[in-house]
Scaffold this active site. Structure first.
Site, PDB file in Angstrom:
ATOM      1  N   ARG A 280       0.844  -1.194   0.000  1.00 29.33           N
ATOM      2  CA  ARG A 280       0.000   0.000   0.000  1.00 29.33           C
ATOM      3  C   ARG A 280       0.879   1.243   0.000  1.00 29.33           C
ATOM      4  O   ARG A 280       1.242   1.764   1.047  1.00 29.33           O
ATOM      5  CB  ARG A 280      -0.909  -0.024   1.236  1.00 29.33           C
ATOM      6  CG  ARG A 280      -2.053   0.971   1.210  1.00 29.33           C
ATOM      7  CD  ARG A 280      -2.973   0.806   2.411  1.00 29.33           C
ATOM      8  NE  ARG A 280      -3.590  -0.503   2.454  1.00 29.33           N
ATOM      9  CZ  ARG A 280      -4.682  -0.848   1.767  1.00 29.33           C
ATOM     10  NH1 ARG A 280      -5.274   0.039   1.010  1.00 29.33           N
ATOM     11  NH2 ARG A 280      -5.170  -2.057   1.852  1.00 29.33           N
ATOM     12  N   SER A 355      -8.134  -5.822 -10.064  1.00 24.44           N
ATOM     13  CA  SER A 355      -9.560  -5.659  -9.849  1.00 24.44           C
ATOM     14  C   SER A 355     -10.170  -5.363 -11.206  1.00 24.44           C
ATOM     15  O   SER A 355      -9.794  -4.397 -11.852  1.00 24.44           O
ATOM     16  CB  SER A 355      -9.785  -4.492  -8.888  1.00 24.44           C
ATOM     17  OG  SER A 355     -11.131  -4.421  -8.505  1.00 24.44           O
TER      18      SER A 355
END
Length: 426
Positions: A280, A355
């Site tokens: 992240r 995604s």
RNA sequence: GGAGAGGUGGCUGAGUGGUCGAAAGCGGCGGAUUGCUAAUCCGUUAAGGAUGUCAACAUCCUUCGAGGGUUCAAAUCCCUCCCUCUCCGCCA
């Protein structure tokens, strides 16, 4: 953006689908819509008469009437009166229209009929698995940031001096590996039929609104204070906007693009999570897949896009699983989403690495991206699809862990060896 | 940053106050014709919205970069802003 006509004609259906993602009340919107149409009817009626007068005066003067005659004067008077009346209605109508637009922009997309119902990621559905994940014994696998620092290819500490926490510097083979991954991914997706683009990554407000990041998620993106420009959080944004306000020819569809871009995210609200490593970061690289398609084919094209992303993981021999997001976990613009999650042995977990979403006409409506079928009247909105193919940093993390050897070296996946000209990172 | 030019329909590009939603060309679509591989001719072709017993359709409104102003009437005149292009300066 949802279709106001659909909401108007079928409010209970829309509300029910929205409820599956959260709590939404359509009543204020319906009221505004009603008011707006009433005002519009009233105003356009007056406008019609005003236009008529305009023409009449012109004709009479051209036919030789005296502009000062009482007939002309009284028409002028009526025209002026109408103008005043219209002038009173216009601001009201404009105000209601803008309220309506603002409300409409905050509504998320409707989940697809086939999307599993659920409230959170707990309710996501595993679709399939691929590869054999390595279950670590006695925590013998070092987390990727440790092995990366041990190999001298990742540096987090010094990056803090340069920027902040959640940034990384890649060094030597690390930088080369990142480049190799990008080149490898692009090569494969180009071979799969995607046309590469390298778009701007400073993005204006209108573009972020079209793809759905704004107005709701302003705090997620970095903004350049002096300009109307934001740092792109994903290539999905610039690629969508490449075609904003265009009418494409049906024969040009589908349009398939892949793009390597850096991506920037503020990660507001995730302060405690994934503070270490490559998972992240505020800045990361991604190869994106993007399709603009005919509505009839979007389901099929979605499956193809997922397969194109999976192919990268398979060729890299990284174990992964495919998850279908439930209604409650769906992104704002998506109607149906598959996440690819790669196996990270040090964490003993699967982590999202791609995604892949079908946004149907949601973004196209916001961005005015339409197509025309030749011979047919009118236009339709395209469907837009996007997916990562793949997130590069997370791919590197997966390689550093899955290809780790007991002597703290890391094998280079075979598929990458032609790019790196190295078999082992030592 | 300085100086200039410009933003019109799917595209190119005319249009400086009234019947202009907008000439012409290209492209698209429909048709005619010809044996010479495509040409010629004719017709047609903007988008969005509202309303109508809305499917084909009809009526009205909006739209010539955006917003405001003048006028009975604005693509056309005035003001503000945005953007693009050219030249100069600076610079990777």
């Amino acid at each position: 953006m949802l279709d106001i006509k659909q909401i108007r004609e079928n409010p209970s259906f829309v509300e029910e689908r929205l409820q599956s993602r959260g709590s939404y009340d359509l009543q204020p919107l319906l009221t505004l819509d009603q008011q707006q149409r009433e005002l519009e009817a009233k105003r356009s009626h007056l406008q019609a008469r005003s236009n008529e007068i305009g023409k009449l005066v012109g004709q009479k003067i051209k036919a030789g009437s005296d502009p000062q005659s009482t007939e002309i004067q009284s028409l002028r008077q009526e025209g002026n009166d109408l103008k005043n009346e219209i002038g009173e209605l216009e601001p009201q109508e404009r105000e209601i229209k803008s309220q309506l637009a603002d409300l409409l922009l905050t509504l998320p997309n409707l989940p697809s009929e086939s999307t599993p119902l659920g409230n959170s990621e707990e309710d996501n559905v595993e679709v399939r698995r691929w590869g054999d994940e390595y279950i670590p014994q006695n925590s013998d696998i070092l987390p990727h940031w440790e092995i990366g620092e041990h190999l001298g290819i990742l540096n987090f500490e010094r990056s803090v001096k340069v920027a902040q926490s959640r940034f990384v510097t890649l060094i030597g083979s690390g930088a080369a590996l990142e480049r190799a991954l990008i080149q490898f991914m692009l090569d494969r997706q180009i071979a799969a039929g995607y046309t590469e683009v390298l778009p701007p990554i400073l993005i204006n407000t209108q573009s972020l609104t079209a793809s759905g990041q704004l107005p709701k998620f302003a705090e997620e993106s970095f903004k350049c204070a002096a300009d109307d420009l934001w740092l792109s959080p994903t290539a999905e944004v610039p690629i969508t906007n490449l075609y904003r306000e265009e009418i494409l020819a049906a024969e040009d569809l589908p349009i398939n693009h892949c793009a390597y871009t850096p991506c920037f995210r503020r990660e507001a609200g995730s302060y405690g999570r994934d503070t270490r490593g490559l998972i992240r970061l505020h800045q990361f690289n991604k190869v994106e897949l993007y399709k603009l398609v005919h509505p009839d084919t979007s389901e099929h094209e979605h499956q193809k896009l997922v397969a194109n992303a999976e192919a990268i993981l398979q060729e890299l021999q990284l174990p992964y699983r495919v998850i279908e997001l439930c209604t409650g976990d769906l992104g704002f613009s998506a109607t149906k989403t598959y996440d690819l999650e790669v196996w990270l042995p040090s964490a003993n977990k699967y982590r999202e690495i791609s995604s892949c979403s079908n946004c149907r006409d949601f973004q196209a409506r916001r961005g005015g991206i339409r197509f025309k079928e030749s011979g047919k009247k009118g236009t339709q909105f395209v469907h837009t699809l996007n997916g990562s193919g793949l997130a590069v940093g997370r791919t590197m993390a997966a390689i550093l862990e899955n290809y780790q050897q007991p002597d703290k070296t890391v094998r280079v996946p075979e598929a990458l060896q032609p790019y790196l000209r190295q078999e082992v990172l030592t």
